[in-house]
Structure formats: structure tokens, C-alpha cells
Design a protein around this motif. Structure first.
Motif, PDB file in Angstrom:
ATOM      1  N   LYS A  13       4.445   1.909   7.573  1.00 14.01           N
ATOM      2  CA  LYS A  13       3.310   1.126   7.082  1.00 14.01           C
ATOM      3  C   LYS A  13       2.524   0.607   8.284  1.00 14.01           C
ATOM      4  O   LYS A  13       3.078  -0.066   9.160  1.00 14.01           O
ATOM      5  N   CYS A  54      -0.001   4.398   4.884  1.00 13.38           N
ATOM      6  CA  CYS A  54       1.392   4.668   4.556  1.00 13.38           C
ATOM      7  C   CYS A  54       1.672   6.116   4.956  1.00 13.38           C
ATOM      8  O   CYS A  54       1.103   7.045   4.375  1.00 13.38           O
ATOM      9  N   SER A  96       9.165   5.076   4.796  1.00 10.52           N
ATOM     10  CA  SER A  96       7.713   5.130   4.977  1.00 10.52           C
ATOM     11  C   SER A  96       7.269   4.213   6.108  1.00 10.52           C
ATOM     12  O   SER A  96       7.774   3.105   6.253  1.00 10.52           O
ATOM     13  N   ASN A 123       0.827  -1.209   0.000  1.00  3.05           N
ATOM     14  CA  ASN A 123       0.000   0.000   0.000  1.00  3.05           C
ATOM     15  C   ASN A 123       0.863   1.262   0.000  1.00  3.05           C
ATOM     16  O   ASN A 123       1.731   1.432   0.843  1.00  3.05           O
ATOM     17  N   SER A 124       0.600   2.159  -0.940  1.00  2.00           N
ATOM     18  CA  SER A 124       1.328   3.430  -0.992  1.00  2.00           C
ATOM     19  C   SER A 124       0.407   4.617  -0.732  1.00  2.00           C
ATOM     20  O   SER A 124       0.842   5.763  -0.768  1.00  2.00           O
ATOM     21  N   ASN A 125      -0.871   4.350  -0.434  1.00  2.00           N
ATOM     22  CA  ASN A 125      -1.816   5.420  -0.124  1.00  2.00           C
ATOM     23  C   ASN A 125      -1.768   5.762   1.356  1.00  2.00           C
ATOM     24  O   ASN A 125      -1.488   4.912   2.195  1.00  2.00           O
TER      25      ASN A 125
END
Length: 145
Positions: free
Chosen positions: A118, A50, A116, A31-33
Motif C-alpha cells: 500500500k 495497491c 499487498s 484502497n484496493s485499486n
């Protein structure tokens, strides 16, 4: 009964409210949102988050929703308290650590690492509309439910 047990590469969406099996750590890493509703049922919801380096969720409170947040990768700093200006409880969180947040508790989680952050988060009852995707924190702040 059709039980999904895999996530298509790069495709993360709300898989609720059918029975579902998933490796949450792997899904969170994909997930990058800022926020993606991953599974929404009638009584609980899981989202994936994220948080960028130096970013944070932002101080918030859920008057009628309990929340569980787990660090999947990265390092975090959590603050909680009885009011936005009285978040006196402070702890460092690492991968695998989780925090339980009772309804009515102000809280904020910030990225304390150099990559990032998570997260996976469970809301009971569900807090976001089914299928919610916030690409950025700004997107999340501009949506009203």
C-alpha cells in the motif's frame, strides 16, 4: 468553509480541491485499486496505490512532474536512474519509508513482500486527471491522458 475530516467506510474518491484532512495510512489500507486519485488540487495531487504480491508499478518517467512515494504498509523495492535501462539506484523500502523522485528520473517500485503493498504518492504538478481510478495496472496502462 467545510472541511471533511473522515472517509466513509469503503468509499475513497478524489476529495480535491477543497481543504481536506485525512489519516493517509488508514485511507491507503482501505484502497484496493491499483491507483486512486485521493486529492487533486491545482499544484499537487495525492494518489493511493495497491500493488499485489509480485506486482510492480512498472518502469516510468514523468518529464515535468516531481513525485514523492511513501510505503504505508508492506515492503517494496525501488529502482531509479537516468534511463529505462539504466536504473542503477536500488533500495529496499519498508512501511514509513519514502522516496523522492525528481522529474525526468526513471523509476519502478515493486512489491517485495508477501502481502499487498500500500502506497501513497504525491505528484507536483498533478499527473492524473481528477477522479482517476485504475482498478488494475492493465487499466492504467491502457489509459492515455
Amino acid at each position: 468553509m467545510d472541511i471533511k475530516n473522515t472517509i466513509k467506510q469503503g468509499c475513497i474518491s478524489d476529495y480535491g480541491s477543497c481543504p481536506f484532512i485525512s489519516n493517509i495510512s488508514n485511507a491507503a489500507r482501505q484502497n484496493s485499486n491499483f491507483r486512486t486519485a485521493f486529492w487533486t488540487g491545482n499544484h499537487l495531487q495525492m494518489t493511493l496505490m495497491c500493488i499485489p504480491v509480485c506486482g510492480e508499478i512498472g518502469a516510468e518517467v514523468h518529464p515535468e512532474t516531481d513525485q514523492y512515494i511513501r510505503v504505508e504498509t508492506g515492503q517494496a523495492f525501488v529502482r531509479m536512474g537516468t534511463a529505462k535501462d539504466r536504473m542503477c539506484f536500488k533500495r529496499q523500502l519498508n512501511a514509513g519509508d519514502a522516496v523522492f523522485i525528481p522529474c525526468g528520473t526513471w523509476h519502478n517500485i515493486s512489491n517485495a513482500g508477501n502481502c499487498s503493498l500500500k502506497l501513497s504518492s504525491i505528484y507536483a504538478p498533478p499527473h492524473h486527471p481528477r477522479g482517476t481510478v485504475h482498478r488494475t495496472r492493465t487499466d492504467a496502462e491502457h489509459e492515455h491522458y
